[in-house]
Every structure is written in structure tokens, then in C-alpha cells.
Design an enzyme around this catalytic site. Structure first.
Site, PDB file in Angstrom:
ATOM      1  CG  ASP A 310      -1.819   1.184   1.257  1.00 41.49           C
ATOM      2  OD1 ASP A 310      -2.452   1.450   0.237  1.00 41.49           O
ATOM      3  OD2 ASP A 310      -1.886   1.862   2.302  1.00 41.49           O
ATOM      4  CB  THR A 312      -1.027   6.021   2.167  1.00 45.23           C
ATOM      5  OG1 THR A 312      -1.444   6.652   0.960  1.00 45.23           O
ATOM      6  CG2 THR A 312      -1.034   7.023   3.309  1.00 45.23           C
ATOM      7  CG  ASP A 561      -0.801   2.409   7.196  1.00 41.46           C
ATOM      8  OD1 ASP A 561      -1.558   2.317   6.215  1.00 41.46           O
ATOM      9  OD2 ASP A 561      -0.148   3.444   7.440  1.00 41.46           O
TER      10      ASP A 561
END
Length: 805
Positions: A310, A312, A561
Site C-alpha cells: 500500500d 500510503t 496500515d
């Protein structure tokens, strides 16, 4: 005078519940109404001791050891002391791993926010009591069962419990289940079931408990041991009968020879060494602030060939900065000056930020850049929290002059129709790796399903993302290790591709919009294999993409996250969460990077490869011994000759050619990616090596039986056979130790020196009943071993070509 912005949500939310008072909490604690379900990161001390002591093979070896204690002498029972030492090592190492894990688990433990005496406070999960009021926000996990008291656009994902992928909109009075998590909005709920009454909490505890099973490695070893068990019993019967007859009914000698034939069949050290290697791996990773929640995760990462990242929080740091605000047509009421128009838009952005009590990273950057204005304040009359599925948030705002309007803030290509002129500006900015949000004025209410239809684009908020300084080096590591990196993000594909290109990711210049991916699994898998960067991916799509890659035979690791990563993390072979990530992602991930450093991943992968690669390597040593032991026992029974060895001889050989070197080899560096079919890969070498060793040793033994006569012949025959088997086993070790380094060569030479010390020291000769008689037969034994070593080399090369891994 009250602040209207602070009371904005009071128009559509009930007054906040004050929560329990201190006396009420104490009363419930006294009644035992506490959430006392132990969330453990590892097995208890008692379980560790039981698992290492009470094993099937410890029982077998223990019985054989007791038999030797009866028939004597004690030096034939050395294998029993080796088992005791090995078991102690296993217990000590796992206790060390437990200590590491437990300390890390405390650091990474979730601390839900509860209201006590009207004030919010963070407490451990185990401190929650019945009727506690627990606050919820995006990414928070429901840790107990409860009933919703307050809801502000509260959407909860219960897929991990019910299998239903769509989030459920919760209203006051609705129930929530432990194990579910918030995907959008916020609120609060009262705990109705705590401790062991919350069944879903028990399931979550069981699912996240530290485990030592369910891995291909352990399953393969168990399969091998099962076959060995079945072979042991008939072999033992055959040996005891044949040796009893041959030893002139001297049952003590017959039993000693039988035990000597059975003990080396048991690769007891292989199971122990696997546990020790895993435990040491956990300790090493713990020192790097990496929490391994399930031991098989170490093995799984060693097998990974695709890692989905991911953007970000993984390639970029969590924070962002507003670099520019671009006004578009219709950005302010008619008749306003341009400079007043920009000020007006800044105020709208500030009011939007104020309206969200739990802003994400993008909105936090806007709040930092455009704080809530001084003077007359804006009021929020309704709000729509951000959702990664929607890609936008919104609020109904009343300006200081009384004008009401509905505003949306989110992805431009989601809020605007294709071909809108504003999208040209967006593409230009995305190509530079910038993140762009659109502020738009809606003509419909927030509760209207078509709220995005006909919006008026007002301004573009340009966000600059902070690249992780170590991300580029980490991506290069994966490329060098033949692990494909796939960047999967909810952001615009062009923007994600630009960020990935800055970090040097191969294939980043061809980003793919996930909305154009085929839905069919096989076709999606092909597209994923071809591409490297994918944008505008929904949470459900992330899950589908992981499944499509797995369908094509890949072992997939997923990092993330955010709450939008939970489904994919759960389905991936290995889920890796950042320590600062949402509670939900930490709960489902097998590995948590507590230091939030993406650069830790190479260490995790390297540790997994070291453990699995080395266990596969040393397993060949153990199973070669098993094969030649079975073959020697069969040859002895069929030829009706005394068994050539006593238990002490094979204990010495096992220690020098397997036990000690295997321990060092199991802890050595190893970067080779783990391959499937563990049993087949090990046995393809162990079987020919064991057969060659068994045949050559038996040939030397038969030759010695014809050569030696008179008193002491038995010891001389055994010594010649022992020399042959040692040299062959040492050569197997030399092959397994490749590629050579200085310490590997030193290890092999040290084992050879150890055997020479035994042969040259009188009291050790007596202790191990080893004495080489004459010169002809010992040199003949060396010659037979040399022929066997040459045959081993040929077999090794032939097997590598005939049965490639």
C-alpha cells in the site's frame, strides 16, 4: 459563550454518554465482570515445557534409554543424555522467544478509549468492564460485544465474523460484535458482554494466538516421522530375534545391538532443530522491533514471491503537506473578488476539517494548512465521514452569513464525470507524483445516493507526500531477491505511478487504473502479473487481487496500515501491518512492524529464508542417517550377522556428523527463496545418500568379518565399519555445507579432528570401544569410503539434473 463549531454535531447526535463512574467500575471488578480473556502472543511456560518434553519420539527414546540402563553399560545410553540436552535447549530457546514476544506484544497492544467519569481515557483491553462506554473511530476494532449508544455515520465491517463484505451502517440501539472494525464514521457503544461471555472475542483470541503448527515444513517433518515410526516396530522385532539367536541367547547383548539399530532411525534432532531455528528467528526479529504473531509467518515470508504494497504509510510516510490550492470556475459566490474567493474556499476547507473528529492523513494536512477561522464560525449540520470505498467525505455547512451548502472533498476522478475540464489539471499534477483532492459543491443532500451527480468543482487541494527515505533501497532488495513488488493503492493511478517511479520501481511508468481491471479471476491475475502499479483500488478489489495472484500460484505478502487493507491482509499468505496502523490491521496481520519501518521487511524475509533454507539443508543430514539405519537393519536381519554397532558408536557419529554441524548450519545466513515440496526435495538426496552409505558400510563390515579372527575380532570389525560410516557421513556433511566459506570448511575439519581425537586418546578408545587393528583393514575401510564418496558426488549431480527442485 459556546463555540458553534464544537456544538455542530449536537443537532443530529444525542448528548454524549458520560460512561461509568469510578465506584461503578470498582463494583463491576469486584463482581468479576471484567474483560479478562487473556490475549497472548505465545504459549504459556507450562505448554512450552509439555510440548518439548512429552513428544512421541522422546517417549520412544526414553524407553530405549531405560532399557540400556538395565542392560548397561552407561556409555551405550549416551543418546538419552543427548535427548535431555536437546529438549532443554528447545525449552530455553522458546522461553526466550516467549519473553521477546510478550514484551513486544505489550508495546503493540491496543488501548481502546473508554469514558470514565465523563472523560475519555485509554485503557488496556483487559481493563474494560461490563457497561463501559467505548469510543469508536475509523480503524478501531470492537474488542467486546456491545450496543451502539452514539453513531455519526458509523459503518462497521463484520466480514471477518460473518463473511459479509459490505460494511453495515450502525445506528443507536444496534449491536456490535467483538472482532468487527470501523471503516467509516465514529460513535460509541456500551459493553454488553465481556470476558469469556463474548464468543467472538474468544474466536479472535484463538485466531491470533502464537502457533507452532500448520506449516508445510512441520507438516512434512511430521509426515516423515510417521513413516519412520511404522518402520521402527517391525525392524526392532527382526533385530531382537536375529541378534538374540546370533549372540548365543545373550539377551543383554542382543538388546544393546537392537537399540543400536533403532535409535539412529529417529531423526529426533530435526524436530528440535526446527523449533530452535524458529525461536531464534523470533528473537532476532524481536530485536528489530518486529512482532511475529504466528511462527509459520517466518516460513511463509521465505516462500513469498509477490509482495503487495500500500503506498500510503508504506512507500510514503503517514503525514502530508498542502503544497498548493488551485481555484476552479465557480469557486465562490457570484460577485466576489478572486482574493475573497480564495479566502472563502480556505474557510470552507477549515470548516470541513473541523467537522471531522477523526481526520485521516489527507484531511489532517488540510487542517494544518487551513485551521478553523477566527471570528464568526461555520456550523456543521450534517456530515459524511470518509470511506475508502466511496473515496470522498462531505459535510453540510452553514456559513457565518447564514448560507447553507453541501460540500464534498475527495478523489476528483470519482466526483467528476469523465471529460470534465478540471480533470486535465488533476492529471498534470498526478504525473508529478502529487496527490490531489477536489473540493466540490453538491446540489443534493448527503443522504442522497446520487449526491455526487452534478457537483460544482470549486478547488483542487494539492498534497505533497513524504517519501520514506528507505523505501527505494527496500524495493531494490525485493528486485534482487526475485520478489515482485506490486503497489496497490486507493489513490490516483498516475500519482501512485509517479511516486513509485521516484523510488525506482520497475514497471512504475505503466500505472493501471483498477477500475478498468477485468473482474474474472484468471484475467485479473494475468493483468496483475504484467503490471506493477495499480490505483483507485477499492478494499474489496484489494482482496480480489490477492486472490487472483494466489490463483496463479503466487505466495503473496500484503502490507498495509489502514482499515481498507484489512480484508486483503487477512486473505494474503502473509499479512504485514505497521505498528502505527489501525487496530484492525494489527489484529489480522501475522507480522507487525512496531517501528513502522518498511525497511524492516528485508530483514524479515531474510530471516525466513535463513530458517527454511537451512532446515531443508540439515534435514538431508538427519534423513540420510535414517535411511542408512533402516537399510543396515534390513541387511543385518536378512544376512543373519551381528549388528555392526553399539549405541555409543552411532551416538558419536551422529554428534560429529549431524548434531553439532546441523546446529551451526541451521543458523547460518541463507538468501535462497524457500521452495515448495519440502519432503520431496529432502528425500531426493537423502535416499541415494543413505543407500550409498548403508551399502558401503555393510560391505566394509563384511570384509572386516572375513579379515579379522580370534579374540577382539568383534571390536576390530565394529571399528572398521565405524571408520567407513564416519568418513562417508563426513562427506555427506561436506556436500551439504556447500557453498564453502571459511567457517564451513572449519566446521567440517573440526568434526574430522574430533573423530581423530577419539581414535588417538586411549581412554576415549576404551569408552567408545573403538580401536583400529592393523593397517590393511583400516586402509581398506578408507578406500571403500573414498569410492562411496565419489559415488555420492555422481549421485548428487544426477539427482540435481533428474529431479530438479
Amino acid at each position: 459563550m459556546s463555540d458553534p463549531a464544537q456544538t455542530a454535531t449536537e443537532e443530529h447526535l444525542p448528548a454524549p454518554h458520560p460512561g461509568l463512574s469510578a465506584p461503578e467500575v470498582a463494583e463491576r471488578v469486584a463482581r468479576g465482570e471484567v474483560n479478562d480473556v487473556p490475549v497472548r502472543s505465545s504459549r504459556s511456560t507450562a505448554e512450552i515445557v509439555r510440548a518439548n518434553v512429552f513428544t512421541r519420539f522422546n517417549a520412544i527414546i526414553g524407553v530405549l534409554f531405560l532399557i540400556i540402563l538395565v542392560v548397561g553399560p552407561i556409555q551405550d545410553g549416551l543418546f538419552g543424555f543427548v535427548i535431555v540436552a536437546n529438549t532443554a535447549i528447545g525449552i530455553i530457546q522458546e522461553l526466550r522467544a516467549k519473553k521477546t514476544l510478550d514484551s513486544l506484544a505489550v508495546i503493540g497492544e491496543a488501548r481502546p478509549t473508554v469514558r470514565r467519569d465523563g472523560a475519555p481515557c485509554a485503557i488496556p483491553t483487559s481493563g474494560i468492564v461490563l457497561d463501559d462506554v467505548i469510543e469508536l473511530g475509523p480503524g478501531d476494532k470492537c474488542v467486546v460485544d456491545g450496543r451502539v449508544l452514539e453513531a455519526d455515520g458509523l459503518e462497521i465491517d463484520e466480514s471477518l465474523l460473518t463473511g459479509e463484505a459490505d460494511p453495515v451502517l450502525k445506528r443507536p440501539g444496534d449491536s456490535v460484535m467483538s472482532g468487527s472494525f470501523v471503516v467509516a464514521g465514529g460513535g460509541a457503544f456500551a459493553a454488553t458482554k465481556v470476558g469469556r461471555e463474548a464468543y467472538a472475542a474468544q474466536l479472535a483470541e484463538e485466531a491470533s494466538r502464537f502457533t507452532l503448527v500448520h506449516s508445510e515444513l512441520r507438516t512434512g517433518i511430521s509426515q516423515i516421522l510417521k513413516y519412520v515410526t511404522w518402520m521402527m516396530f517391525p525392524t526392532a522385532i527382526g533385530l531382537i530375534l536375529s541378534q538374540w539367536i546370533l549372540q548365543d541367547h545373550d539377551w543383554r547383548e542382543a538388546v544393546r545391538r537392537m537399540v543400536a539399530g533403532i535409535v539412529p532411525m529417529v531423526p529426533e534432532g530435526l524436530v528440535l532443530l526446527t523449533s530452535v531455528a524458529f525461536a531464534i528467528g523470533v528473537i532476532r526479529l524481536g530485536r528489530r522491533q518486529c512482532l511475529v504473531q504466528e511462527l509459520p509467518a517466518i516460513e511463509g515470508l521465505a516462500r513469498v514471491d509477490v509482495v503487495c504494497l500500500d503506498k500510503t504509510g508504506t512507500l510514503t510516510e503517514g503525514g502530508m503537506d498542502v503544497s498548493e490550492l488551485r481555484l476552479l470556475n465557480g469557486e465562490a459566490p457570484a460577485g466576489t473578488a478572486p482574493e475573497k474567493g480564495e479566502a472563502y474556499v480556505r474557510q470552507v476547507l477549515g470548516a470541513l476539517g473541523k467537522a471531522d473528529p477523526r481526520p485521516n492523513a489527507s484531511l489532517q494536512a488540510i487542517i494544518d494548512a487551513y485551521p478553523s477561522p477566527d471570528g464568526p464560525h461555520w456550523q456543521c449540520t450534517d456530515s459524511l465521514p470518509f470511506s475508502s470505498a466511496r473515496k470522498y467525505s462531505g459535510a453540510a455547512l452553514r456559513s457565518p452569513d447564514g448560507e447553507s451548502a453541501t460540500w464534498l472533498l475527495g478523489a476528483p476522478d470519482v466526483l467528476l464525470p469523465a471529460g470534465d475540464p478540471a480533470l486535465a489539471h488533476v492529471e498534470e499534477l498526478n504525473a508529478k507524483g502529487l496527490r490531489v483532492l477536489l473540493l466540490a459543491r453538491a446540489t443534493r443532500g448527503l443522504d442522497d445516493p446520487g449526491v455526487t451527480d452534478g457537483v460544482r468543482p470549486t478547488g483542487l487541494v494539492v498534497l505533497e507526500q513524504r517519501l520514506r527515505p528507505d523505501a527505494g533501497a527496500t524495493l531494490r532488495y525485493f528486485a534482487e531477491q526475485d520478489v515482485s513488488a506490486k503497489v496497490i493503492s486507493g489513490d490516483n493511478a498516475v500519482s501512485v505511478g509517479a511516486v513509485a517511479a521516484k523510488l525506482g520501481l520497475t514497471g512504475a511508468k505503466g500505472p493501471v487504473d483498477a477500475r478498468k481491471l477485468p473482474a474474472e479471476r484468471e484475467a485479473m491475475g494475468r493483468a496483475l502479473d504484467e503490471g506493477a502499479v495499480f490505483g483507485r483500488v477499492t478494499p474489496q478489489q484489494k482482496r480480489d487481487m490477492v486472490g487472483a495472484l494466489q490463483h496463479r500460484g503466487h505466495t503473496v505478502a500484503m502490507t498495509g496500515d489502514g482499515v481498507n487493507d484489512v480484508l486483503a491482509l487477512k486473505d494474503a499468505d502473509i499479512g504485514v501491518s505497521m505498528g502505527s496502523g489501525s487496530e484492525a490491521t494489527r489484529a489480522v496481520a501475522q507480522i507487525v512492524l512496531l517501528n513502522n519501518s518498511f525497511a524492516t521487511l528485508p530483514s524479515v524475509v531474510a530471516e525466513g529464508r535463513r530458517v527454511i533454507g537451512n532446515i531443508t539443508r540439515v534435514a538431508t543430514l538427519f534423513l540420510t542417517k535414517t535411511v542408512y539405519s533402516v537399510l543396515l537393519a534390513i541387511l543385518v536381519v536378512c544376512s543373519q550377522v551381528p549388528y555392526p554397532f553399539l549405541p555409543r558408536h552411532l551416538t558419536l557419529l551422529s554428534t560429529l556428523t549431524i548434531g553439532v554441524p546441523a546446529f551451526f548450519l541451521a543458523l547460518a545466513p541463507n538468501k535462497e527463496r524457500a521452495k515448495p515440496h519440502f519432503v520431496r526435495r529432502v528425500m531426493r538426496y537423502a535416499i541415494p545418500a543413505g543407500v550409498i552409505a548403508g551399502v558401503a558400510t555393510f560391505a566394509a563390515y563384511l570384509l572386516a568379518r572375513h579379515y579379522y579372527t580370534g579374540p577382539g575380532a568383534r571390536d576390530a570389525e565394529t571399528s572398521a565399519a565405524t571408520l567407513t560410516l564416519f568418513l562417508i557421513s563426513l562427506w555427506v556433511l561436506a556436500i551439504i555445507a556447500r557453498p564453502y566459506t571459511w567457517w564451513r570448511i572449519g566446521l567440517v575439519l573440526a568434526m574430522a579432528a574430533g573423530f581423530l581425537v577419539v581414535l588417538a586418546t586411549p581412554w576415549l578408545q576404551h569408552f567408545f570401544a573403538l580401536k583400529l587393528v592393523g593397517e590393511t583393514m583400516p586402509w581398506a575401510a578408507v578406500a571403500i569410503a573414498a569410492v562411496a564418496a565419489a559415488t555420492l558426488e555422481l549421485a548428487w549431480r544426477w539427482v540435481g539434473r533428474r529431479f530438479p527442485a
